[in-house]
Design a protein around this motif. Structure first.
Motif, mmCIF file in Angstrom:
data_model
loop_
_atom_site.group_PDB
_atom_site.id
_atom_site.type_symbol
_atom_site.label_atom_id
_atom_site.label_comp_id
_atom_site.label_asym_id
_atom_site.label_seq_id
_atom_site.Cartn_x
_atom_site.Cartn_y
_atom_site.Cartn_z
ATOM 1 N N LYS A 50 -13.460 9.224 4.434
ATOM 2 C CA LYS A 50 -13.761 8.115 5.338
ATOM 3 C C LYS A 50 -13.426 8.415 6.798
ATOM 4 C CE LYS A 50 -12.810 3.215 5.565
ATOM 5 N NZ LYS A 50 -12.005 2.166 4.906
ATOM 6 N N ASP A 61 -3.705 13.361 2.129
ATOM 7 C CA ASP A 61 -2.921 12.153 1.849
ATOM 8 C C ASP A 61 -3.801 11.166 1.097
ATOM 9 O OD1 ASP A 61 -4.556 10.865 3.800
ATOM 10 O OD2 ASP A 61 -3.134 11.367 5.385
ATOM 11 N N PHE A 62 -3.188 10.130 0.573
ATOM 12 C CA PHE A 62 -3.966 9.091 -0.102
ATOM 13 C C PHE A 62 -3.165 7.811 -0.185
ATOM 14 C CE2 PHE A 62 -1.748 9.340 -4.224
ATOM 15 C CZ PHE A 62 -1.236 10.626 -4.207
ATOM 16 N N LYS A 63 -3.908 6.707 -0.392
ATOM 17 C CA LYS A 63 -3.298 5.378 -0.527
ATOM 18 C C LYS A 63 -3.603 4.852 -1.930
ATOM 19 C CE LYS A 63 -5.500 1.745 0.259
ATOM 20 N NZ LYS A 63 -6.145 0.705 -0.600
ATOM 21 N N ARG A 100 1.769 11.643 1.295
ATOM 22 C CA ARG A 100 1.261 12.630 2.277
ATOM 23 C C ARG A 100 1.740 14.038 1.946
ATOM 24 N NH1 ARG A 100 -0.504 9.830 6.934
ATOM 25 N NH2 ARG A 100 0.269 7.673 7.055
ATOM 26 N N ASP A 159 -12.776 6.856 0.138
ATOM 27 C CA ASP A 159 -12.368 5.749 1.028
ATOM 28 C C ASP A 159 -10.853 5.705 1.189
ATOM 29 O OD1 ASP A 159 -14.902 4.756 1.471
ATOM 30 O OD2 ASP A 159 -14.436 2.719 0.807
ATOM 31 N N THR A 160 -10.135 6.127 0.171
ATOM 32 C CA THR A 160 -8.677 5.913 0.140
ATOM 33 C C THR A 160 -7.870 7.208 0.225
ATOM 34 O OG1 THR A 160 -8.648 5.959 -2.271
ATOM 35 C CG2 THR A 160 -8.944 3.809 -1.239
ATOM 36 N N CYS A 161 -8.580 8.337 0.305
ATOM 37 C CA CYS A 161 -7.898 9.639 0.396
ATOM 38 C C CYS A 161 -8.382 10.383 1.633
ATOM 39 C CB CYS A 161 -8.256 10.540 -0.787
ATOM 40 S SG CYS A 161 -7.903 9.884 -2.415
ATOM 41 N N ARG A 162 -7.572 11.340 2.100
ATOM 42 C CA ARG A 162 -8.089 12.356 3.036
ATOM 43 C C ARG A 162 -8.229 13.652 2.258
ATOM 44 N NH1 ARG A 162 -4.705 9.968 7.150
ATOM 45 N NH2 ARG A 162 -6.146 9.015 8.639
ATOM 46 N N TYR A 165 3.412 0.367 3.025
ATOM 47 C CA TYR A 165 2.849 -0.538 4.034
ATOM 48 C C TYR A 165 2.709 -1.917 3.380
ATOM 49 C CZ TYR A 165 1.742 3.646 6.708
ATOM 50 O OH TYR A 165 1.835 4.824 7.418
ATOM 51 N N GLU A 211 0.877 -1.166 0.000
ATOM 52 C CA GLU A 211 0.000 0.000 0.000
ATOM 53 C C GLU A 211 0.915 1.217 0.000
ATOM 54 O OE1 GLU A 211 -2.853 -0.272 3.196
ATOM 55 O OE2 GLU A 211 -3.947 -1.851 2.120
ATOM 56 N N ASP A 264 -1.219 -4.591 8.190
ATOM 57 C CA ASP A 264 -0.588 -3.684 7.215
ATOM 58 C C ASP A 264 0.541 -2.855 7.823
ATOM 59 O OD1 ASP A 264 -2.544 -4.625 5.474
ATOM 60 O OD2 ASP A 264 -3.773 -2.814 5.557
ATOM 61 N N ARG A 288 -14.579 6.761 10.329
ATOM 62 C CA ARG A 288 -13.609 6.271 11.322
ATOM 63 C C ARG A 288 -13.805 6.962 12.662
ATOM 64 N NH1 ARG A 288 -9.687 7.397 6.972
ATOM 65 N NH2 ARG A 288 -9.206 5.458 5.870
ATOM 66 N N VAL A 316 1.382 5.081 0.337
ATOM 67 C CA VAL A 316 0.714 6.270 0.890
ATOM 68 C C VAL A 316 1.551 7.492 0.552
ATOM 69 C CG1 VAL A 316 0.047 7.451 3.036
ATOM 70 C CG2 VAL A 316 -0.508 5.027 2.730
ATOM 71 N N GLY A 322 -3.572 11.476 10.598
ATOM 72 C CA GLY A 322 -3.707 10.030 10.746
ATOM 73 C C GLY A 322 -2.536 9.363 11.447
ATOM 74 N N SER A 323 -2.115 8.232 10.887
ATOM 75 C CA SER A 323 -1.104 7.407 11.566
ATOM 76 C C SER A 323 0.251 8.097 11.639
ATOM 77 C CB SER A 323 -0.974 6.043 10.882
ATOM 78 O OG SER A 323 -0.343 6.163 9.633
#
Ligand code: 5GP
Length: 234
Positions: free
Chosen positions: A211, A175-177, A94, A196-199, A121, A90, A129, A215, A92, A99-100
């Motif tokens: 998403k 960010d995005f995955k 940024r 679902d996969t981006c902020r 990841y 995965e 992950d 969360r 990512v 997030g993480s």
């Protein structure tokens, strides 16, 4: 195009065979999961939003020279794609701390990251992950070093194309995955690019439009997804 048997069911999508061996149908569900599927729910019409937003973004990227698996949208929830072997990484990218990253390194959410940061990841649900380095990619034989370099080059190019696209629509791409796959030996962008996969943060209010609303139980989840659809495809 004849829809065949289901090949795979993931958390948010199903993949179906077609009568052409190198093409599959990607079906977008409304199911939502977070925190490695410990939190589950439904976001009404999410599948439709993610399908249409992904179609628009894959189209934008293709026309700028980024190879993707997208062929055509077949219906509200289905797109025809090239069949790929997913690289189990995965990726990512940024632009802003969230997030993480904020949690792991004790950084303040909302601080700009310049130049953009790329993280890998290991795509492995059983392990949750984990964050990995290039050396781990080599150790686990997840991708050849040449492929890793191409993934980084494409990830930065995708970011450079998407940041202004969202800025013009009043959104910060935080960010995005993304995920890549191999199709006839060629590395191409696969999976989806969606709320679902981006902020995404609204440029004026800094409110989450993705998403994270699910969360973090922020409410107005469906409204946020519809607003992203309106701004991206409207
Ligand atoms: P973080 O590492 O901060 O949790 O996530 C960084 C970015 O990647 C966010 O935009 C998040 O939506 C996306 N992301 C990371 N892992 C996953 C995942 O397993 N599934 C989905 N849908 N998005 C992910």
């Amino acid at each position: 195009m004849i829809k065949g048997a289901m090949l795979y069911e993931g958390k948010a999508k199903k993949i179906f065979a077609t009568d052409q061996p190198d093409r599959v149908i990607q079906y977008f569900k409304d199911d939502a999961t977070a925190f490695n599927a410990q939190k589950r729910g439904t976001i009404i019409e999410k599948g439709v939003v993610n399908n249409k937003v992904s179609e628009r973004l894959f189209g934008l990227l293709e026309s700028a020279g980024v190879p993707t698996h997208f062929i055509e949208r077949l219906s509200d929830r289905e797109m025809l794609t090239k069949r790929v072997m997913i690289v189990p990484i995965e990726v990512v990218v940024r632009n802003v701390v969230a997030g993480s990253l904020a949690k792991r390194l004790g950084l303040k959410e909302g601080e700009a990251i310049q130049p953009a940061l790329i993280e890998f990841y290991y795509k492995n649900d059983a392990l949750g992950d984990p964050l990995i380095t290039d050396d781990h990619v080599r150790l686990l034989k997840l991708a050849e070093p040449k492929v890793v370099e191409e993934i980084k080059r494409l990830a930065l190019k995708i970011n450079e194309l998407l940041v202004p696209f969202f800025r013009e629509r009043g959104m910060v791409l935080v960010d995005f995955k993304i995920e890549f796959g191999l199709h006839n030996g060629q590395l191409i962008l696969a999976d989806e690019i969606s709320p679902d996969t981006c902020r995404f943060w609204d440029q004026k209010t800094w409110e989450s439009m993705d998403k994270d609303r699910f969360r973090k139980d922020l409410g107005k989840i469906e409204e946020a997804y519809q607003e992203v659809l309106r701004r991206v495809c409207g």
